[in-house]
Enzyme design. Structure first.
Site, PDB file in Angstrom:
ATOM      1  N   SER A  32       1.002   4.070  -3.124  1.00 14.72           N
ATOM      2  CA  SER A  32       1.077   5.436  -2.835  1.00 14.72           C
ATOM      3  C   SER A  32       2.060   6.331  -3.310  1.00 14.72           C
ATOM      4  CB  SER A  32       0.502   5.793  -1.518  1.00 14.72           C
ATOM      5  OG  SER A  32       1.618   5.626  -0.934  1.00 14.72           O
ATOM      6  N   LYS A  33       3.437   5.873  -3.292  1.00 19.08           N
ATOM      7  CA  LYS A  33       4.560   6.583  -3.456  1.00 19.08           C
ATOM      8  C   LYS A  33       4.689   6.357  -4.961  1.00 19.08           C
ATOM      9  CE  LYS A  33       5.562   7.906   0.617  1.00 19.08           C
ATOM     10  NZ  LYS A  33       5.533   9.408   0.853  1.00 19.08           N
ATOM     11  N   ALA A  91       0.787  -1.257   0.018  1.00 16.90           N
ATOM     12  CA  ALA A  91       0.047   0.179   0.043  1.00 16.90           C
ATOM     13  C   ALA A  91       0.933   1.015  -0.067  1.00 16.90           C
ATOM     14  CB  ALA A  91      -1.003  -0.149   1.234  1.00 16.90           C
ATOM     15  N   TYR A  92       1.958   1.392   0.838  1.00 18.59           N
ATOM     16  CA  TYR A  92       2.921   2.414   0.872  1.00 18.59           C
ATOM     17  C   TYR A  92       3.441   2.671  -0.466  1.00 18.59           C
ATOM     18  CZ  TYR A  92       6.454   5.312   2.406  1.00 18.59           C
ATOM     19  OH  TYR A  92       7.634   6.588   2.776  1.00 18.59           O
ATOM     20  N   ALA A  93       3.965   1.548  -0.953  1.00 19.14           N
ATOM     21  CA  ALA A  93       4.666   1.663  -2.384  1.00 19.14           C
ATOM     22  C   ALA A  93       3.930   2.131  -3.406  1.00 19.14           C
ATOM     23  CB  ALA A  93       5.329   0.184  -2.483  1.00 19.14           C
TER      24      ALA A  93
END
Length: 310
Positions: free
Chosen positions: A194-195, A190-192
């Site tokens: 969004s980035k 999820a973090y990757a």
């Protein structure tokens, strides 16, 4: 001649190091002077990196608008900046409450930001939210929350402030992103994601804003930490996958990133990757040798699972 040769090399090295030091000092002063009197908006100013960015830009004479979710922490930052500032060369920071993940309030906050000085010269999108876990264990609701904080929030605020920059045909937008906007690290999907999305948007924005004289910059460190942590000892150090990615765990100190952000603004750099050789190599391997990259990552996942079963 022999004695002269012995002393010549150390003296030469000393001279070169002196020149480098002088050059760095001069460039630092130039960087600070480039933001003097500029209206600089910093989101999540109460985070470790936000505080350091506030410090270096305040010392450079910028007119700061500091945004954060907690008023008490904003006031504490305000007091810290004022206590060490020279009032003859600095401006009193403005404080604004902002939860970047609350998309519905951002337009009102943008209006409040513009009311401070009537314009924005530099927008530093610093706010971010992290999550770690296997894809199947992260709820869709949390996925959306991460996207709001790391993608839709910065995009919405940038869009709200862009018309002011476009009308003045000047300005700079800085995205403090992550190396995970370029490579995907397991258990951070999820973090990757969004980035990656943020990088795609700001890459497109950079091209579109060139005709208006607006610079768009991205600064992507490996991992921002409050201190340099060493990896825990264990057999995993011998694994290829861990060797490939372990430098990601060391991270970059907020002071280093803040100073790089100041240099990026003053020199109008478009893209900066703050990474040690190993994660930097991982980015290039992902680009030019994707099958090798995927094989290394998959090998690491299997090895981790095997270790847990044992």
């Amino acid at each position: 001649m022999g004695i002269l040769a012995i002393f010549a090399i150390p003296l030469l090295l000393l001279g070169i190091s002196g020149i480098i030091h002088i050059y760095q000092s001069v460039m630092w002063l130039v960087s600070k002077s480039a933001v003097q009197n500029k209206v600089v908006v910093i989101t999540d100013a109460i985070s470790g990196l936000g505080k350091e960015c506030s410090r270096v830009f305040h010392a450079g004479g910028a007119r700061l608008v500091l945004c954060g979710r907690t008023w008490e922490k904003l006031e504490a930052l305000y007091d810290a900046l004022i206590s060490v500032a020279d009032p003859s060369v600095t401006y009193t920071p403005k404080l604004i409450l902002l939860d970047i993940s609350d998309i519905n309030c951002i337009q009102d906050v943008a209006n409040e930001i513009l009311n401070c000085y009537g314009c924005v010269d530099i927008l530093i999108n610093n706010a971010s939210m992290k999550v770690k876990g296997a894809v199947q264990s992260i709820s869709l609701e949390l996925d959306k929350k991460i996207m709001d904080a790391n993608y839709f929030g910065p995009v919405t605020l940038t869009k709200a402030l862009l018309p002011n920059m476009i009308s003045r045909k000047t300005g700079q937008v800085v995205l403090i992103n992550s190396i995970q906007g370029k490579i995907g690290v397991p258990f951070r999907a999820a973090y990757a994601a969004s980035k990656h999305a943020a990088v795609g948007f700001f890459d497109c924005l950079r091209a579109e804003m060139e005709e208006f004289g607006i610079c768009v910059s991205t600064v992507s460190p490996t991992f921002i930490c409050s201190y340099h942590r060493q990896p825990a000892p264990g057999n995993w150090e011998a694994l290829i996958w861990k060797f490939f990615f372990r430098k990601l765990a060391y991270g970059v100190h907020p002071v280093e990133v803040a100073e790089e952000v100041l240099r990026t603004v003053s020199r109008k750099k478009q893209e900066v990757l703050m990474a040690n050789p190993i994660p930097r190599a991982a980015v290039y391997i992902r680009t030019f040798f994707p099958e090798l990259f995927f094989a290394i990552v998959a090998s690491g996942i299997r090895e981790d699972l095997k270790t847990e079963e044992e």
